[in-house]
Design a protein around this motif. Sequence first.
Motif, short mmCIF file in Angstrom:
data_model
loop_
_atom_site.label_atom_id
_atom_site.label_comp_id
_atom_site.label_asym_id
_atom_site.label_seq_id
_atom_site.Cartn_x
_atom_site.Cartn_y
_atom_site.Cartn_z
N UNK A 20 18.75 41.24 35.93
CA UNK A 20 19.50 40.12 35.36
C UNK A 20 20.91 40.59 35.01
N UNK A 21 21.88 39.66 34.95
CA UNK A 21 23.24 40.06 34.56
C UNK A 21 23.28 40.81 33.24
N UNK A 22 22.44 40.37 32.30
CA UNK A 22 22.42 41.02 30.98
C UNK A 22 22.00 42.49 31.09
N UNK A 55 29.35 46.88 28.98
CA UNK A 55 30.39 45.86 28.90
C UNK A 55 29.79 44.58 28.32
N UNK A 56 30.64 43.73 27.76
CA UNK A 56 30.18 42.44 27.24
C UNK A 56 29.68 41.57 28.39
N UNK A 57 28.66 40.76 28.12
CA UNK A 57 28.06 39.97 29.17
C UNK A 57 29.05 39.01 29.80
N UNK A 59 34.34 37.11 40.29
CA UNK A 59 35.55 37.41 41.08
C UNK A 59 35.36 38.61 42.00
N UNK A 60 34.24 39.31 41.84
CA UNK A 60 33.97 40.54 42.60
C UNK A 60 35.10 41.55 42.41
N UNK A 61 35.56 41.66 41.17
CA UNK A 61 36.60 42.64 40.83
C UNK A 61 36.12 43.42 39.61
N UNK A 62 35.64 44.63 39.86
CA UNK A 62 35.18 45.48 38.77
C UNK A 62 36.39 46.06 38.04
N UNK A 63 36.41 45.91 36.71
CA UNK A 63 37.55 46.38 35.92
C UNK A 63 37.11 47.30 34.79
N UNK A 64 35.97 47.93 34.94
CA UNK A 64 35.48 48.82 33.90
C UNK A 64 36.23 50.13 33.85
N UNK A 65 36.07 50.84 32.75
CA UNK A 65 36.66 52.17 32.61
C UNK A 65 35.89 53.16 33.47
#
Length: 240
Positions: A93-95, A103-105, A114-120
């Motif tokens: 699941x996304x959660x 990361x926050x849900x 958006x299919x754009x991962x922006x995590x650290x």
Amino acid sequence: MQPSQPTPPFNFPAARRLREALGMAPGHVAYGMRASYGLAHVTPDTVMAWERGLAAPNAAELAALAATLWCSPGELMGAATTLREHRLARGLAPEDVARGAGVEIQTYLRMEETNEWRGTDRQSAALARTLRLPLPDFVTVTGRADDLAELLRSAVTTRWQGYVRPVSKLLAVEKRDLEGPLRKLHEDYQSRMVRTLSWGGGAGADASGHAGRDFLDRILDHFWPTVPNISPSRGSRPAP
């Protein structure tokens, strides 16, 4: 109103093969999906249309079909390419992914949409663990392919030793696991250039330039086979 989600890639020959291996008819599959997962619209004709490639299940249908056939969703999918598809292939699941990646849900859902991962870097490594991403998929999902290709081009055309650290950081693997692959990539490029010059005769420089450009354009294709036993965030896998 929520936008409709794209249909996951579906491996319809696998669906039929798995069903037949269980000795089930399309009607059995449809009944199981209706009775156990509340998908009242699924009929034997629906299952047969999926197996013939005339239609494809949505995410909820895919999960129910996989459970009915006692397999993972990934076994019924084609090659996953997006963040969402990798999540579906793991049956998460996304959660679950958001929590695993730290990361926050809502942030995760926006990145998936958006299919754009922006995590650290830390979150990216955690994402790789959560989704069990092979290294090439990790690079694609996190949008690092272009940056990696640029680093590798510099590594093979100059001194590869200077690029162990930045490539290690980008891939979230140990530096020691990249020394051999980068050395080999550098040697392959340099030897190709030397061979082309020696065979090219009067046109050696032009031939060498063409061979070099071709190698650099396909640098990732040359790189991935050199790192088959490396996975993001964990370094080398133990031998089986």
